[in-house]
Design an enzyme around this catalytic site. Structure first.
Site, PDB file in Angstrom:
ATOM      1  N   LYS A  65       0.814  -1.223   0.000  1.00 39.24           N
ATOM      2  CA  LYS A  65       0.000   0.000   0.000  1.00 39.24           C
ATOM      3  C   LYS A  65       0.850   1.277   0.000  1.00 39.24           C
ATOM      4  CE  LYS A  65      -4.389  -1.388   0.252  1.00 39.24           C
ATOM      5  NZ  LYS A  65      -5.472  -0.889  -0.616  1.00 39.24           N
ATOM      6  N   SER A 318       1.275  -9.842  -0.110  1.00 43.37           N
ATOM      7  CA  SER A 318       0.933  -8.415  -0.192  1.00 43.37           C
ATOM      8  C   SER A 318       0.975  -7.675   1.137  1.00 43.37           C
ATOM      9  CB  SER A 318      -0.453  -8.254  -0.825  1.00 43.37           C
ATOM     10  OG  SER A 318      -1.423  -8.952  -0.079  1.00 43.37           O
TER      11      SER A 318
END
Length: 516
Positions: A65, A318
């Protein structure tokens, strides 16, 4: 599922070539890192192909992110930066934005649900973000972030549905292609779709031969839902175990790109995600959050259903921001996710030596769990876990037990059995009760259970109750109520008035076998 006819791009959207140029020129590397693409040797050997893992857990905020948040802030004018930025997030986007804002000297306000785990709230504050906690869910936090943006003139930084955010996430795909020219398929985790959209629009233009597959948690599959309708559509509710991808509605721009460029989208279960977390640990000694292991789970499922011999399959770890307590739940569910534990309800005779005789029937198979309590003089229901090699071995075991006269119910895929019954076996009432059994979910925070009980009140006699808190954002309760037949309508009216998400488990075979 089959690839649908692509949507026509709207004039207001960047073209694919514009996205390609923006990704190639994204100036994020004075803060974001080029993370390694590493081989998963043990998983590769098991699946008979070459598995490589993009280690986004090694970013400074332990999540991809940071790429999108930083790229978005870099795109703002000096005037916009001076007014500050605001975002709604339950975790990883918040940390990426807080670090990016601190790097650029921008004031960042992050609106987080009151249910957000302390580890994530504290991390955002340590990075310099101003945390405002509002509401029990992301939707309430998102509404507050929009209100603050309008009232105070701050720039709203969306977590996924934004061109600059998508561009930043796309740099992950750019690095993967630089790190390996042998990729045959890439599995992309999907929540709101920012990472999948950015990576897909990049890889599709430079390597159209690479198969691109989106992976979602089956209880929050907003892309699969949108795929069916050809446009973003709301899910009625979402599961929150993989909280990083617990999104009710995929973004408009992210869906447009995913719809055009992904070859397929598949879903995976909670148990499959837990098994993937273990795979990442076994191969890398990396501890992934549930959403972070999503693409590994999807890769494994694809490999089991297709011929992948000799292919190189890529996945993305992720994120790695999770509560430590969540690992307890992950550990419990891992063997189920790997298909290596059978969970069974078996009726055995109530006589001396029957347990030993049953164990002999298992012929040396390892028993992982055994729960029993005396019920009557004729027979007993036991709750047993048995280690097996795979699904075919589990089915063979059930057939073997039934052939030897044991009545057997397979509870391996029964959520009630795995979440509650295995901890409650043996509690039969001393009289017949007209009982309704319900599973409830409610936002988890300090005092949430007491609030739940107060909401239920004392109108109905509670006959059974089980609650476990394992660090998830939502609490789960299994409860029984004494409800005479004549009061059914009134009871259903009461449930609607209470307002909690619930499901009826009165006829669940796990309850019938052990608690009724």
């Amino acid at each position: 599922m089959a690839q649908p006819t692509p949507l026509n791009p709207q004039p207001t959207h960047p073209t694919d070539s514009e996205y390609l140029r923006k990704i190639l020129l994204a100036p994020i590397y004075d803060l974001a890192k080029v993370t390694p693409l590493q081989p998963m040797k043990k998983l590769s050997e098991r699946l008979g192909c070459d598995v490589v893992l993009k280690r986004e857990d090694m970013q400074p905020v332990h999540s991809f992110k940071l790429r999108g948040a930083y790229n978005k802030l870099l795109s703002l004018t000096n005037e916009q930066r001076a007014r500050g930025v605001v975002a709604a997030s339950a975790g990883n986007h918040a940390q990426g934005l807080a670090m990016s804002a601190a790097k650029l000297g921008v004031n960042a306000t992050i609106v987080m649900p009151t249910t957000t785990p302390d580890i994530k709230v504290d991390a955002v504050r340590r990075l310099g973000g101003n945390v405002v906690q509002v509401g029990d869910n992301f939707d309430a936090a998102s509404a507050e972030s929009r209100r603050l943006a309008a009232e105070q003139g701050m720039t709203l930084v969306p977590p996924f549905d934004d061109v600059e955010v998508i561009t930043g996430q796309g740099t992950c795909g750019m690095e993967m292609l630089q790190q390996s020219q042998k990729l045959n398929a890439v599995f992309l985790p999907v929540g709101g779709g920012g990472l999948a959209a950015g990576v897909a629009v990049y890889l599709r233009q430079l390597r159209p031969d690479i198969k691109l597959i989106g992976v979602e948690a089956e209880d929050s599959a907003c892309l699969a839902e949108a795929w069916k309708h050809g446009k973003p559509s709301d899910l009625s509710n979402v599961g929150l175990f993989a909280d990083g991808v617990a999104v009710k509605r995929i973004g408009e721009e992210t869906f447009r790109l995913c719809y055009q460029h992904l070859d397929d989208v598949i879903t995976v279960s909670t148990d499959e995600i837990c098994a993937a977390i273990k795979d990442a640990f076994d191969d890398m000694r990396a501890i992934s959050e549930p959403a972070g292991a999503l693409s590994i789970a999807g890769l494994k499922k694809y490999a089991q259903q297709n011929d992948v011999a000799g292919l190189q399959l890529g996945a993305i770890l992720s994120g790695a921001n999770l509560n430590f307590h969540t690992l307890r739940y992950v550990s419990e569910r891992t063997e189920l996710g790997e298909g290596k534990e059978a969970v069974l309800a078996v009726t055995i005779p109530e006589r001396k030596g029957s347990f030993r005789q049953f164990c002999e029937t298992l012929q040396g198979r390892a028993i992982t769990e055994f729960n029993y309590r005396f019920a009557d003089n004729a027979s007993a229901n036991i709750f047993v876990g048995v280690r097996v090699e795979d699904e075919s071995a589990r089915l063979a075991l059930i057939t073997e037990l039934e052939d030897k006269g044991y009545a057997t119910h397979d509870l391996t895929n029964n959520e009630l059995a795995k979440l509650h019954i295995r901890y409650m076996v043996g509690g039969h009432p001393h009289r017949s009760i007209p009982e309704k059994l319900l599973g409830f979910e409610f936002p988890e925070h300090p005092g949430a259970l007491l609030k739940f009980l107060n909401t239920l009140g004392e109108q109905w006699n509670i006959t059974l109750f089980h609650y476990r808190n394992h660090g998830a954002a939502y609490g789960r309760v299994f409860a029984g109520f004494e409800v005479p037949e004549t009061d059914n309508d009134a009871f259903h009216g009461f449930l609607e008035q209470v307002g909690y998400e619930y499901h009826d488990e009165t006829n669940n075979p796990a309850y019938t076998a052990f608690l009724k």
